[in-house]
Write a protein that holds these residues in place. Structure first.
Motif, PDB file in Angstrom:
ATOM      1  N   GLY A   8      36.531  38.392  31.899  1.00 32.89           N
ATOM      2  CA  GLY A   8      36.140  38.288  33.301  1.00 32.89           C
ATOM      3  C   GLY A   8      37.010  37.418  34.171  1.00 32.89           C
ATOM      4  N   VAL A  12      41.818  35.393  42.120  1.00 39.22           N
ATOM      5  CA  VAL A  12      40.960  35.622  43.276  1.00 39.22           C
ATOM      6  C   VAL A  12      41.354  34.671  44.395  1.00 39.22           C
ATOM      7  CG1 VAL A  12      39.007  36.433  41.894  1.00 39.22           C
ATOM      8  CG2 VAL A  12      39.211  34.002  42.458  1.00 39.22           C
ATOM      9  N   ASP A  16      35.838  33.518  46.943  1.00 39.93           N
ATOM     10  CA  ASP A  16      35.410  34.682  46.166  1.00 39.93           C
ATOM     11  C   ASP A  16      34.508  34.275  45.011  1.00 39.93           C
ATOM     12  OD1 ASP A  16      38.458  36.728  46.433  1.00 39.93           O
ATOM     13  OD2 ASP A  16      36.806  36.342  47.836  1.00 39.93           O
ATOM     14  N   LEU A  18      33.430  35.239  40.763  1.00 37.85           N
ATOM     15  CA  LEU A  18      33.778  35.859  39.483  1.00 37.85           C
ATOM     16  C   LEU A  18      32.629  35.642  38.520  1.00 37.85           C
ATOM     17  CD1 LEU A  18      37.485  34.916  38.572  1.00 37.85           C
ATOM     18  CD2 LEU A  18      36.589  37.215  38.977  1.00 37.85           C
ATOM     19  N   ARG A  19      32.492  36.551  37.573  1.00 38.15           N
ATOM     20  CA  ARG A  19      31.502  36.389  36.523  1.00 38.15           C
ATOM     21  C   ARG A  19      32.208  36.448  35.178  1.00 38.15           C
ATOM     22  NH1 ARG A  19      27.043  40.326  34.027  1.00 38.15           N
ATOM     23  NH2 ARG A  19      25.326  38.861  33.651  1.00 38.15           N
ATOM     24  N   VAL A 122      41.406  31.729  34.980  1.00 42.74           N
ATOM     25  CA  VAL A 122      40.895  31.911  36.337  1.00 42.74           C
ATOM     26  C   VAL A 122      41.861  31.212  37.286  1.00 42.74           C
ATOM     27  CG1 VAL A 122      39.042  31.363  37.944  1.00 42.74           C
ATOM     28  CG2 VAL A 122      38.492  32.084  35.616  1.00 42.74           C
TER      29      VAL A 122
END
Length: 126
Positions: A8, A12, A16, A18-19, A122
């Motif tokens: 996941g 971004v 935003d 995210l999961r 991430v």
């Protein structure tokens, strides 16, 4: 062999969502506390969130408490991290963890946990 696999992550923009998902194989974690940590370049691995085996009790780092939510689905042997309102400072590799050494161990310390996933990146841009 026990495996924790995170998915996941991604690139971004600030603001935003995210999961992240972590699925476990090799054994069931339904009775075990599980958690998320993160590590940015040049920094130590830091606690993000944890959730009890029954999902009723959660803990968060102050930096994410108002923005993110940890949850789990024991039927799927999975734990999730919903990350909303992402900021540049959230950029890091995120790790799923399990096998907390015991109730007397500090869950906010990485060395208290025994099993780790490989991590998912991430990246939050401005």
């Amino acid at each position: 062999q026990v495996q924790l696999v995170e998915t996941g992550g991604g690139l971004v923009q600030a603001g935003d969502s995210l999961r992240l998902a972590c699925t476990a194989s090799g054994r069931s974690y339904y009775a075990n506390e599980m958690g998320w940590f993160r590590q940015a370049p040049g920094k130590e691995r830091e606690f993000v969130a944890s959730i009890s085996g029954n999902g009723l009790f959660t803990s968060y780092a102050d930096s994410v408490k108002a923005r993110w939510r940890i949850s789990r689905d024991n039927a799927k042997n999975a734990v999730y991290l919903q990350m909303n309102d992402l900021k540049e400072e959230d950029t890091a590799v995120y790790y799923c963890t399990g096998d907390l050494a015991g109730r007397n161990y500090n869950k906010r310390v990485a060395s208290s946990w025994g099993s780790w996933g490989q991590g998912t990146q991430v990246t939050v841009s401005s």
